[in-house]
Design a protein around this motif. Structure first.
Motif, PDB file in Angstrom:
ATOM      1  N   GLU A  43       0.831  -1.207   0.000  1.00  0.00           N
ATOM      2  CA  GLU A  43       0.000   0.000   0.000  1.00  0.00           C
ATOM      3  C   GLU A  43       0.869   1.263   0.000  1.00  0.00           C
ATOM      4  O   GLU A  43       0.648   2.186  -0.782  1.00  0.00           O
ATOM      5  CB  GLU A  43      -0.912  -0.001   1.225  1.00  0.00           C
ATOM      6  CG  GLU A  43      -1.699   1.292   1.404  1.00  0.00           C
ATOM      7  CD  GLU A  43      -2.301   1.436   2.790  1.00  0.00           C
ATOM      8  OE1 GLU A  43      -2.977   2.455   2.995  1.00  0.00           O
ATOM      9  OE2 GLU A  43      -2.086   0.571   3.662  1.00  0.00           O
ATOM     10  N   ILE A  44       1.875   1.298   0.863  1.00  0.00           N
ATOM     11  CA  ILE A  44       2.760   2.463   0.955  1.00  0.00           C
ATOM     12  C   ILE A  44       3.575   2.620  -0.321  1.00  0.00           C
ATOM     13  O   ILE A  44       3.710   3.722  -0.857  1.00  0.00           O
ATOM     14  CB  ILE A  44       3.669   2.338   2.195  1.00  0.00           C
ATOM     15  CG1 ILE A  44       2.827   2.454   3.470  1.00  0.00           C
ATOM     16  CG2 ILE A  44       4.764   3.394   2.170  1.00  0.00           C
ATOM     17  CD1 ILE A  44       3.564   2.070   4.738  1.00  0.00           C
ATOM     18  N   TYR A  82       5.769  12.980   0.744  1.00  0.00           N
ATOM     19  CA  TYR A  82       5.982  11.529   0.664  1.00  0.00           C
ATOM     20  C   TYR A  82       5.804  10.893   2.043  1.00  0.00           C
ATOM     21  O   TYR A  82       5.190   9.831   2.173  1.00  0.00           O
ATOM     22  CB  TYR A  82       7.373  11.221   0.101  1.00  0.00           C
ATOM     23  CG  TYR A  82       7.593  11.858  -1.247  1.00  0.00           C
ATOM     24  CD1 TYR A  82       6.923  11.382  -2.370  1.00  0.00           C
ATOM     25  CD2 TYR A  82       8.445  12.945  -1.390  1.00  0.00           C
ATOM     26  CE1 TYR A  82       7.094  11.979  -3.615  1.00  0.00           C
ATOM     27  CE2 TYR A  82       8.630  13.547  -2.634  1.00  0.00           C
ATOM     28  CZ  TYR A  82       7.952  13.063  -3.738  1.00  0.00           C
ATOM     29  OH  TYR A  82       8.121  13.648  -4.955  1.00  0.00           O
ATOM     30  N   ARG A  83       6.348  11.539   3.063  1.00  0.00           N
ATOM     31  CA  ARG A  83       6.191  11.018   4.430  1.00  0.00           C
ATOM     32  C   ARG A  83       4.725  11.070   4.836  1.00  0.00           C
ATOM     33  O   ARG A  83       4.232  10.179   5.514  1.00  0.00           O
ATOM     34  CB  ARG A  83       7.060  11.823   5.394  1.00  0.00           C
ATOM     35  CG  ARG A  83       7.060  11.280   6.797  1.00  0.00           C
ATOM     36  CD  ARG A  83       7.767   9.921   6.851  1.00  0.00           C
ATOM     37  NE  ARG A  83       7.778   9.415   8.192  1.00  0.00           N
ATOM     38  CZ  ARG A  83       7.180   8.280   8.554  1.00  0.00           C
ATOM     39  NH1 ARG A  83       6.581   7.530   7.664  1.00  0.00           N
ATOM     40  NH2 ARG A  83       7.204   7.882   9.788  1.00  0.00           N
ATOM     41  N   LEU A  84       4.020  12.113   4.409  1.00  0.00           N
ATOM     42  CA  LEU A  84       2.598  12.211   4.709  1.00  0.00           C
ATOM     43  C   LEU A  84       1.843  11.021   4.135  1.00  0.00           C
ATOM     44  O   LEU A  84       0.960  10.461   4.785  1.00  0.00           O
ATOM     45  CB  LEU A  84       2.023  13.521   4.163  1.00  0.00           C
ATOM     46  CG  LEU A  84       0.542  13.756   4.405  1.00  0.00           C
ATOM     47  CD1 LEU A  84       0.235  13.778   5.904  1.00  0.00           C
ATOM     48  CD2 LEU A  84       0.113  15.062   3.752  1.00  0.00           C
ATOM     49  N   LEU A  87       2.351   8.111   6.466  1.00  0.00           N
ATOM     50  CA  LEU A  87       1.642   8.270   7.740  1.00  0.00           C
ATOM     51  C   LEU A  87       0.142   8.046   7.605  1.00  0.00           C
ATOM     52  O   LEU A  87      -0.530   7.736   8.582  1.00  0.00           O
ATOM     53  CB  LEU A  87       1.922   9.652   8.331  1.00  0.00           C
ATOM     54  CG  LEU A  87       3.347   9.877   8.822  1.00  0.00           C
ATOM     55  CD1 LEU A  87       3.558  11.344   9.176  1.00  0.00           C
ATOM     56  CD2 LEU A  87       3.683   8.982  10.000  1.00  0.00           C
ATOM     57  N   LYS A  88      -0.401   8.165   6.408  1.00  0.00           N
ATOM     58  CA  LYS A  88      -1.830   7.936   6.180  1.00  0.00           C
ATOM     59  C   LYS A  88      -2.141   6.472   5.910  1.00  0.00           C
ATOM     60  O   LYS A  88      -3.291   6.113   5.716  1.00  0.00           O
ATOM     61  CB  LYS A  88      -2.307   8.778   4.991  1.00  0.00           C
ATOM     62  CG  LYS A  88      -2.366  10.251   5.282  1.00  0.00           C
ATOM     63  CD  LYS A  88      -2.848  11.003   4.052  1.00  0.00           C
ATOM     64  CE  LYS A  88      -3.025  12.463   4.310  1.00  0.00           C
ATOM     65  NZ  LYS A  88      -3.475  13.185   3.105  1.00  0.00           N
ATOM     66  N   GLU A  94      -3.397   0.913  12.383  1.00  0.00           N
ATOM     67  CA  GLU A  94      -3.507  -0.317  13.173  1.00  0.00           C
ATOM     68  C   GLU A  94      -2.514  -0.362  14.336  1.00  0.00           C
ATOM     69  O   GLU A  94      -2.767  -1.042  15.325  1.00  0.00           O
ATOM     70  CB  GLU A  94      -3.337  -1.536  12.272  1.00  0.00           C
ATOM     71  CG  GLU A  94      -4.496  -1.693  11.318  1.00  0.00           C
ATOM     72  CD  GLU A  94      -4.444  -2.974  10.526  1.00  0.00           C
ATOM     73  OE1 GLU A  94      -4.013  -4.004  11.078  1.00  0.00           O
ATOM     74  OE2 GLU A  94      -4.841  -2.950   9.346  1.00  0.00           O
ATOM     75  N   TRP A  95      -1.383   0.320  14.216  1.00  0.00           N
ATOM     76  CA  TRP A  95      -0.421   0.346  15.323  1.00  0.00           C
ATOM     77  C   TRP A  95      -0.973   1.227  16.423  1.00  0.00           C
ATOM     78  O   TRP A  95      -1.503   2.303  16.179  1.00  0.00           O
ATOM     79  CB  TRP A  95       0.916   0.899  14.864  1.00  0.00           C
ATOM     80  CG  TRP A  95       1.732  -0.057  14.065  1.00  0.00           C
ATOM     81  CD1 TRP A  95       1.432  -1.333  13.729  1.00  0.00           C
ATOM     82  CD2 TRP A  95       3.008   0.212  13.488  1.00  0.00           C
ATOM     83  NE1 TRP A  95       2.439  -1.883  12.984  1.00  0.00           N
ATOM     84  CE2 TRP A  95       3.417  -0.948  12.824  1.00  0.00           C
ATOM     85  CE3 TRP A  95       3.841   1.319  13.464  1.00  0.00           C
ATOM     86  CZ2 TRP A  95       4.623  -1.050  12.158  1.00  0.00           C
ATOM     87  CZ3 TRP A  95       5.042   1.234  12.792  1.00  0.00           C
ATOM     88  CH2 TRP A  95       5.429   0.060  12.158  1.00  0.00           C
TER      89      TRP A  95
END
Length: 115
Positions: A43-44, A82-84, A87-88, A94-95
């Motif tokens: 997914e990421i 990209y980091r955003l 994070l989505k 789930e963590w």
């Protein structure tokens, strides 16, 4: 990542006699990437525009290891679009680690215990 903040923290921990590892490397065990882990990575990878099979890292690098805690120092340049995207992802939904809510308090507690 070696930069001013991590070097300063290294000096503080060293002067305080803390038991820690600096620039710690953790070997990745591919067996931990069962269906859920592979789904999260896929997914990421796709959200970042990746094509084909996602790459698997052999090692993860952390700035510090204090006891069982791994610390990776991110400065403001790491928080971009990209980091955003990462994070989505479902992985962070789930963590349920408490330090995602207040990383400063966890880090302060680690320092208090180590020094």
């Amino acid at each position: 990542m070696d930069h001013l903040m991590t070097r300063q923290l290294d000096l503080i921990l060293k002067q305080g006699g803390a038991d820690y590892d600096w620039q710690f490397e953790l070997e990745v065990n591919p067996k931990f990437l069962e269906s859920k882990g592979k789904r999260w990575l896929k997914e990421i990878f796709e959200a970042l525009g990746g094509v084909g099979a996602f790459p698997l890292l052999e090692k993860l690098k952390f700035d510090f290891k204090i006891g069982r805690y791994l610390i990776l120092w991110d400065d403001e340049l790491h928080f971009n679009r990209y980091r955003l995207s990462t994070l989505k992802s479902e992985m962070y939904i789930e963590w349920t680690f408490p330090f995602f809510l207040n990383p400063t308090s966890v880090f302060a507690e680690l320092l208090r215990r180590s020094v």
